[in-house]
Scaffold this motif. Structure first.
Motif, PDB file in Angstrom:
ATOM      1  N   ILE B 195      -5.654   8.598  15.327  1.00  0.00           N
ATOM      2  CA  ILE B 195      -4.703   8.156  14.305  1.00  0.00           C
ATOM      3  C   ILE B 195      -4.681   6.623  14.256  1.00  0.00           C
ATOM      4  N   PRO B 196      -4.780   6.051  13.044  1.00  0.00           N
ATOM      5  CA  PRO B 196      -4.828   4.584  12.982  1.00  0.00           C
ATOM      6  C   PRO B 196      -3.564   3.950  13.585  1.00  0.00           C
ATOM      7  N   GLU B 197      -3.773   2.836  14.257  1.00  0.00           N
ATOM      8  CA  GLU B 197      -2.629   2.151  14.870  1.00  0.00           C
ATOM      9  C   GLU B 197      -1.880   1.359  13.822  1.00  0.00           C
ATOM     10  N   GLU B 198      -0.623   1.048  14.147  1.00  0.00           N
ATOM     11  CA  GLU B 198       0.201   0.267  13.221  1.00  0.00           C
ATOM     12  C   GLU B 198      -0.441  -1.080  12.915  1.00  0.00           C
ATOM     13  N   ARG B 199      -1.045  -1.643  13.970  1.00  0.00           N
ATOM     14  CA  ARG B 199      -1.623  -2.975  13.818  1.00  0.00           C
ATOM     15  C   ARG B 199      -2.713  -2.990  12.743  1.00  0.00           C
ATOM     16  N   GLN B 200      -3.536  -1.906  12.767  1.00  0.00           N
ATOM     17  CA  GLN B 200      -4.610  -1.826  11.771  1.00  0.00           C
ATOM     18  C   GLN B 200      -4.042  -1.724  10.365  1.00  0.00           C
ATOM     19  N   VAL B 201      -2.978  -0.909  10.239  1.00  0.00           N
ATOM     20  CA  VAL B 201      -2.361  -0.736   8.921  1.00  0.00           C
ATOM     21  C   VAL B 201      -1.783  -2.066   8.458  1.00  0.00           C
ATOM     22  N   GLU B 202      -1.108  -2.772   9.404  1.00  0.00           N
ATOM     23  CA  GLU B 202      -0.505  -4.068   9.030  1.00  0.00           C
ATOM     24  C   GLU B 202      -1.569  -5.070   8.602  1.00  0.00           C
ATOM     25  N   GLN B 203      -2.651  -5.050   9.357  1.00  0.00           N
ATOM     26  CA  GLN B 203      -3.756  -5.964   9.043  1.00  0.00           C
ATOM     27  C   GLN B 203      -4.303  -5.667   7.635  1.00  0.00           C
ATOM     28  N   ARG B 204      -4.460  -4.375   7.356  1.00  0.00           N
ATOM     29  CA  ARG B 204      -4.985  -3.963   6.051  1.00  0.00           C
ATOM     30  C   ARG B 204      -3.997  -4.318   4.939  1.00  0.00           C
ATOM     31  N   MET B 205      -2.686  -4.194   5.257  1.00  0.00           N
ATOM     32  CA  MET B 205      -1.673  -4.543   4.258  1.00  0.00           C
ATOM     33  C   MET B 205      -1.812  -6.001   3.850  1.00  0.00           C
ATOM     34  N   GLU B 206      -2.025  -6.840   4.870  1.00  0.00           N
ATOM     35  CA  GLU B 206      -2.175  -8.279   4.587  1.00  0.00           C
ATOM     36  C   GLU B 206      -3.404  -8.523   3.710  1.00  0.00           C
ATOM     37  N   GLU B 207      -4.485  -7.868   4.073  1.00  0.00           N
ATOM     38  CA  GLU B 207      -5.724  -8.025   3.296  1.00  0.00           C
ATOM     39  C   GLU B 207      -5.531  -7.596   1.847  1.00  0.00           C
ATOM     40  N   LEU B 208      -4.882  -6.435   1.706  1.00  0.00           N
ATOM     41  CA  LEU B 208      -4.669  -5.894   0.359  1.00  0.00           C
ATOM     42  C   LEU B 208      -3.786  -6.837  -0.460  1.00  0.00           C
ATOM     43  N   LEU B 209      -2.732  -7.349   0.197  1.00  0.00           N
ATOM     44  CA  LEU B 209      -1.822  -8.257  -0.503  1.00  0.00           C
ATOM     45  C   LEU B 209      -2.559  -9.485  -1.012  1.00  0.00           C
ATOM     46  N   ARG B 210      -3.438 -10.004  -0.144  1.00  0.00           N
ATOM     47  CA  ARG B 210      -4.212 -11.184  -0.533  1.00  0.00           C
ATOM     48  C   ARG B 210      -5.044 -10.879  -1.787  1.00  0.00           C
ATOM     49  N   SER B 211      -5.677  -9.659  -1.788  1.00  0.00           N
ATOM     50  CA  SER B 211      -6.536  -9.305  -2.930  1.00  0.00           C
ATOM     51  C   SER B 211      -5.717  -9.117  -4.199  1.00  0.00           C
ATOM     52  N   ILE B 212      -4.603  -8.382  -4.090  1.00  0.00           N
ATOM     53  CA  ILE B 212      -3.893  -8.066  -5.329  1.00  0.00           C
ATOM     54  C   ILE B 212      -3.017  -9.215  -5.803  1.00  0.00           C
ATOM     55  N   ARG B 213      -2.776 -10.199  -4.947  1.00  0.00           N
ATOM     56  CA  ARG B 213      -2.020 -11.369  -5.423  1.00  0.00           C
ATOM     57  C   ARG B 213      -2.855 -12.137  -6.433  1.00  0.00           C
ATOM     58  N   LYS B 214      -4.164 -12.146  -6.180  1.00  0.00           N
ATOM     59  CA  LYS B 214      -5.054 -12.869  -7.088  1.00  0.00           C
ATOM     60  C   LYS B 214      -5.045 -12.196  -8.450  1.00  0.00           C
ATOM     61  N   LYS B 215      -5.261 -10.881  -8.469  1.00  0.00           N
ATOM     62  CA  LYS B 215      -5.212 -10.147  -9.741  1.00  0.00           C
ATOM     63  C   LYS B 215      -4.912  -8.673  -9.481  1.00  0.00           C
ATOM     64  N   GLU B 216      -4.400  -8.038 -10.524  1.00  0.00           N
ATOM     65  CA  GLU B 216      -4.086  -6.620 -10.442  1.00  0.00           C
ATOM     66  C   GLU B 216      -5.386  -5.830 -10.222  1.00  0.00           C
ATOM     67  N   LEU B 217      -5.382  -4.904  -9.286  1.00  0.00           N
ATOM     68  CA  LEU B 217      -6.605  -4.146  -9.013  1.00  0.00           C
ATOM     69  C   LEU B 217      -6.342  -2.652  -9.205  1.00  0.00           C
ATOM     70  N   SER B 218      -7.409  -1.930  -9.557  1.00  0.00           N
ATOM     71  CA  SER B 218      -7.209  -0.490  -9.722  1.00  0.00           C
ATOM     72  C   SER B 218      -7.376   0.198  -8.369  1.00  0.00           C
ATOM     73  N   LEU B 219      -6.744   1.349  -8.246  1.00  0.00           N
ATOM     74  CA  LEU B 219      -6.815   2.119  -7.003  1.00  0.00           C
ATOM     75  C   LEU B 219      -8.270   2.455  -6.674  1.00  0.00           C
ATOM     76  N   ARG B 220      -9.031   2.689  -7.751  1.00  0.00           N
ATOM     77  CA  ARG B 220     -10.459   2.992  -7.585  1.00  0.00           C
ATOM     78  C   ARG B 220     -11.168   1.844  -6.848  1.00  0.00           C
ATOM     79  N   ASP B 221     -10.848   0.587  -7.256  1.00  0.00           N
ATOM     80  CA  ASP B 221     -11.481  -0.569  -6.595  1.00  0.00           C
ATOM     81  C   ASP B 221     -11.071  -0.630  -5.124  1.00  0.00           C
ATOM     82  N   LEU B 222      -9.781  -0.375  -4.887  1.00  0.00           N
ATOM     83  CA  LEU B 222      -9.272  -0.513  -3.526  1.00  0.00           C
ATOM     84  C   LEU B 222      -9.827   0.565  -2.605  1.00  0.00           C
TER      85      LEU B 222
END
Lengths: 207, 263
Positions: B195-222
């Motif tokens: 099961i993924p650890e919280e840390r990995q999820v948090e890390q991914r959240m940060e990455e995702l935020l960085r990407s979608i702050r630049k522009k709106e992305l589709s779920l397909r892209d993500l």
């Protein structure tokens, strides 16, 4: 020619032996027309030859000739079923196990083809998508184009394999729906259904 | 039935001080919408539930007075609609027992109808019995097994199905070729299968935020990653972000792209 006819009367003439050899090597049913065209004789003579062969087999052989999907197929005699099954595991692979739901769906498709999935569901009053998929996997049903109506739904038909598995010469060999209204299922259906359900591997979505 | 229903809906409408839904071609009380969808007179897949919720929120803001019962009623109707929509979008996900219930509920309106259906179906049921009997008889004879028979049976459907499969395959091939092997060397290979650890999820959240702050992305892209582990972590991260209100997830049309934007 006279000699040939005399041989034919006695039983196994050249034609009978030729037909026998062709049926022996063919894994699929072969039509009289196909045999006739190879041997350069009339279809009636081929049919007669098959009949002679069948009679000879019935008297003194362990074989028979079945009429399946419009063609002749050499097979083992039905009374030897147990022996053959015990002898070779691979022959049991020829059996297709179908649940009651699958047989009912197959019956609806056989009598209404070409038919869409929703038309099958209208008759059975339950969802049939997975059952139809199972029948397709067994090669008993195939897609036969799309209906020209809203949404262009797929149309389904039974296959030659369906005829072969159920020992039918053609789809016309089935009794009519009218005749089936009074078909007694007590002794014929209860056993085969239990047999089919016990051996079933599929998960039907309506049972 | 209709008259009775209208009478009931009228009373309820008065009780609810006139919350009316305007969704596409439909305009009227929520219970009527729910009834139409449940009786299959309206296609649930076409319903814009986000719009429904927005309208209700606007109604709440405007009316400024509402009882707990009315809110509960709204949630009840909205969740019934949501359930129908989910079922219509994912028909294969429904289990067998539920299908049986639905069939009973929807198809047999009265006893006469049931008898009529049974009468139509009887010859087919007998036909199934007949097929079982002749199959049993046929199975007593065995035929030669040819080598060809051991080859699998392929049924590729009609030309339309075949063409769409071909294009999908070509797309996947091109995508894979463009990606090259870089995917394989990703840092995510270190993630264990557990099961993924919280840390990995948090890390991914940060990455995702960085990407979608630049522009709106589709779920397909993500979710385009081929790696299963990354997919799981990405989905968990998106769910968590959605729960915390960090992202806005919208879908403009049914079965269209789902857009993820930073709030």
């Amino acid at each position: 020619m006279q000699q040939f006819d005399e041989n034919e009367k006695n039983g196994m003439g050249l034609l009978e032996r030729q037909v026998e050899a062709m049926l022996f090597v063919s894994p699929q049913p072969v039509s009289s027309l196909e045999i006739a065209s190879y041997l350069g004789v009339s279809q009636t003579r081929v049919d007669d030859a098959v009949k002679t062969l069948k009679d000879t087999y019935a008297r003194s052989h362990g074989l028979t000739i079945l009429y399946l999907a419009g063609g002749w197929q050499m097979a083992t005699s039905p009374d030897l079923a147990e022996t053959i099954e015990a002898f070779s595991n691979s022959v049991s692979m020829q059996k297709v196990r179908l649940s009651k739901a699958a047989l009912e769906t197959l019956s609806v498709i056989a009598y209404n083809q070409p038919v869409t999935r929703s038309e099958i569901e209208d008759i059975r009053s339950v969802r049939c998508d997975r059952v139809v998929d199972t029948l397709m996997k067994h090669g008993l049903v195939r897609i036969a184009g799309r209906k020209k109506s809203v949404g262009s739904p797929l149309l389904f038909r039974t296959t030659d394999r369906f005829l072969e598995i159920f020992g039918l010469a053609g789809i016309n060999s089935l009794p009519t729906l009218e005749e089936l209204k009074d078909y007694k299922t007590e002794e014929t259906a209860s056993d085969p259904f239990e047999r089919a359900e016990n051996g079933t591997e599929e998960d039907d979505n309506d049972e | 039935m209709t008259e009775q229903f209208e009478a009931v809906s009228k009373n309820e409408k008065e009780d609810r001080r006139g919350f009316e839904v305007q969704l596409g071609a439909f305009s009227g009380p929520l219970d009527l919408l729910c009834h139409l969808v449940e009786s299959r007179e309206m296609d649930p897949a076409q319903l814009n539930l986000t719009e429904l919720v927005s309208q209700y929120v606007r109604f709440l803001v405007n009316s400024k007075r509402t009882t707990l019962n009315e809110m509960a009623e709204f949630f009840s109707f909205a969740s019934r609609l949501l359930l129908r929509k989910v079922h219509s979008l994912f028909p294969a996900q429904r289990d067998a027992a539920e299908d049986e219930d639905l069939a009973d509920e929807d198809m047999y309106t009265d006893e006469e109808e049931l008898m009529r259906m049974l009468e139509i179906f009887r010859p087919y049921r007998n036909g199934a019995g007949y097929l079982a009997a002749i199959q049993k008889e046929r199975e007593c004879s065995f035929i030669r097994i040819a080598d060809e028979e051991s080859t699998p049976f392929y049924d590729l459907g009609d030309l339309y199905g075949l063409a769409s499969l071909w294009w999908q395959m070509l797309d996947r091939y091109n995508e894979k070729r463009n990606l090259g092997d870089c995917c394989e060397e990703s840092i995510w290979d270190d993630i264990p299968d557990a099961i993924p650890e919280e840390r990995q999820v948090e890390q991914r959240m940060e990455e995702l935020l960085r990407s979608i702050r630049k522009k709106e992305l589709s779920l397909r892209d993500l979710l385009e990653e081929r790696n299963k582990k990354i997919l799981i972590v990405t989905l968990l991260a998106l769910l968590e972000m959605s729960r915390l209100g960090m992202v806005r997830i919208t879908q403009s049309e049914t079965l269209g792209d789902v857009l993820v934007a930073a709030v």
